[in-house]
Design an enzyme around this catalytic site. Structure first.
Site, short mmCIF file in Angstrom:
data_model
loop_
_atom_site.label_atom_id
_atom_site.label_comp_id
_atom_site.label_asym_id
_atom_site.label_seq_id
_atom_site.Cartn_x
_atom_site.Cartn_y
_atom_site.Cartn_z
N LEU A 142 33.16 46.82 43.91
CA LEU A 142 33.24 45.55 43.18
C LEU A 142 31.90 44.84 43.34
O LEU A 142 31.40 44.73 44.47
CB LEU A 142 34.36 44.67 43.74
N LYS B 31 38.08 43.79 39.05
CA LYS B 31 38.80 43.01 40.07
C LYS B 31 40.27 42.97 39.70
O LYS B 31 40.82 41.97 39.24
CB LYS B 31 38.19 41.61 40.22
N TYR C 173 42.24 39.35 38.93
CA TYR C 173 42.25 38.09 39.68
C TYR C 173 40.82 37.67 40.03
O TYR C 173 39.88 38.43 39.88
CB TYR C 173 43.12 38.21 40.93
N GLU D 34 32.22 50.09 50.17
CA GLU D 34 32.38 48.66 50.50
C GLU D 34 33.52 48.48 51.50
O GLU D 34 34.11 49.45 51.95
CB GLU D 34 32.64 47.86 49.23
N ARG E 124 32.81 37.05 35.75
CA ARG E 124 33.44 38.30 36.22
C ARG E 124 34.89 38.37 35.75
O ARG E 124 35.38 39.47 35.41
CB ARG E 124 33.34 38.40 37.75
N HIS F 297 54.55 52.40 30.15
CA HIS F 297 53.19 52.44 30.70
C HIS F 297 52.14 52.02 29.66
O HIS F 297 51.18 51.33 29.99
CB HIS F 297 52.85 53.85 31.19
N ARG G 169 59.63 47.84 30.01
CA ARG G 169 58.79 48.71 30.82
C ARG G 169 58.35 49.94 30.03
O ARG G 169 59.18 50.71 29.55
CB ARG G 169 59.54 49.14 32.09
N1 PDD Z 1 37.66 39.96 47.76
N2 PDD Z 1 34.73 44.08 47.31
C1 PDD Z 1 36.07 43.94 47.26
C2 PDD Z 1 36.92 45.14 47.18
C3 PDD Z 1 36.63 42.64 47.28
O1 PDD Z 1 37.97 42.50 47.21
C4 PDD Z 1 35.77 41.51 47.39
C5 PDD Z 1 36.31 40.11 47.43
C6 PDD Z 1 34.39 41.72 47.45
C7 PDD Z 1 33.40 40.58 47.54
O2 PDD Z 1 33.37 39.84 46.34
P1 PDD Z 1 33.00 38.29 46.32
O3 PDD Z 1 31.66 38.15 46.92
O4 PDD Z 1 33.03 37.97 44.88
O5 PDD Z 1 34.08 37.57 47.10
C8 PDD Z 1 33.90 43.02 47.40
C9 PDD Z 1 38.30 38.66 47.68
C10 PDD Z 1 37.69 37.64 48.57
C11 PDD Z 1 39.80 38.85 47.90
O6 PDD Z 1 40.31 39.85 47.42
O7 PDD Z 1 40.43 38.00 48.54
#
Ligand code: PDD
Length: 288
Positions: free
Chosen positions: A210, A154, A39, A186, A58, A108, A106
């Site tokens: 991320l 992501k 996403y 993070e 990304r 894996h 289904r």
């Molecule tokens: N999340 N780390 C993680 C685990 C994240 O889910 C996000 C962003 C970030 C920051 O990434 P960015 O600067 O590209 O938003 C770091 C989004 C906002 C979400 O899951 O809603």
């Protein structure tokens, strides 16, 4: 009706716009069955997407990492983001994009035949950080990072992040600072930054975090403001002793964390490095 969503919200699903409460995916969608998808969250200010190229780059990387076929050309993604923003009830909104591997019996293993990825998009309300959050800052608690070892993707497999955020909620905090083997990774949905001795510090870009779109942006803003920036491993002790802590994400933009594990960060007020980076961020939005 979908609880928490305006009744007439429009969403995009596989080529069509429909009301959110009428859009349907298959029960065998691999996103639903396995969390097998990716996403993006793109902030849009007054109809103008922020750092869209970086978000779409990304999205490409996430698809490649999971060997999911790219379902649309770049121009079609740009068009879709624009159309979702135009249909949004508010000109400032969050565009959410999701691609899953698609629908198959289904199993894996990846399907042996080519299947069509499921493409979903929606615009949701975006309330950028309030004056109170900017002036008072947010609170963090430290927790162990219990997620998998591909946090650079992501992916919609977000259970580890969901459970981490819930820990913050239950502790009355805004966000978590996760630690793996004693080093900062993070937040649950944000990147975390340390300011020490006037220098901006962040964990290195690797499989444990991320790479937020704001990760690169903060580097640019620091350079413009003459703030030294270094990416390196940050121990628990360094984080606890930080002069300032910052949190960045598409929805949080850049915010100061003024409370850490129940104690004030520095003097408990947003610091000078935050103020300069925040000004730079605001200028980037204004220049859109
Ligand atoms: N999340 N780390 C993680 C685990 C994240 O889910 C996000 C962003 C970030 C920051 O990434 P960015 O600067 O590209 O938003 C770091 C989004 C906002 C979400 O899951 O809603």
């Amino acid at each position: 009706m979908i609880p928490g969503m305006p009744g007439d919200s429009q969403v995009y699903l596989n080529g069509e716009f429909t009301r959110a409460d009428q859009a349907k995916i298959s029960v065998l969608d691999r996103g639903f069955i396995f969390g097998d998808g990716i996403y993006e969250v793109v902030p849009v200010y007054n109809g103008k997407p922020f750092r869209m190229t970086e978000h779409l780059d990304r999205l490409d990387r996430s698809l490649k990492a999971l060997s999911i076929a790219q379902p649309m050309a770049r121009a079609e993604w740009v068009e879709l983001i624009g159309e979702l923003a135009r249909r949004s009830a508010t000109a400032t909104c969050i565009v959410y994009l999701q691609v899953t591997r698609g629908v198959y019996k289904r199993d894996h293993a990846f399907p042996k035949e080519a299947i069509r990825p499921t493409v979903f998009g929606m615009a949701t309300v975006f309330n950028p950080p309030s004056a109170a959050q900017r002036e008072q800052g947010v609170s963090l608690i430290s927790i162990p990072d219990e997620r998998w070892l591909h946090c650079e993707i992501k992916s919609v497999s977000l259970l580890g992040n969901v459970l981490a955020r819930q820990q913050a909620v239950e502790a009355g905090a805004d966000e978590v600072a996760q630690f793996r083997d004693g080093f900062l990774t993070e937040g649950s949905s944000s990147n975390i930054w340390v300011v020490s001795g006037g220098k901006l510090l962040a964990p290195p870009k690797n499989n444990l975090i991320l790479e937020g779109i704001r990760y690169g942006l903060m580097g640019e803003l620091a350079a413009e403001a003459g703030i030294a920036f270094e990416a390196r491993r940050l121990s628990r002790e360094e984080v606890a002793a930080a002069d300032e802590l910052l949190v960045t994400s598409a929805t949080k933009e850049v915010l100061p964390a003024t409370s850490y594990d129940g104690k004030p960060v520095g003097n408990g007020k947003p610091g000078p490095v935050y103020a300069r980076l925040r000004a730079g961020y605001d200028a980037r939005i204004a220049a859109l």
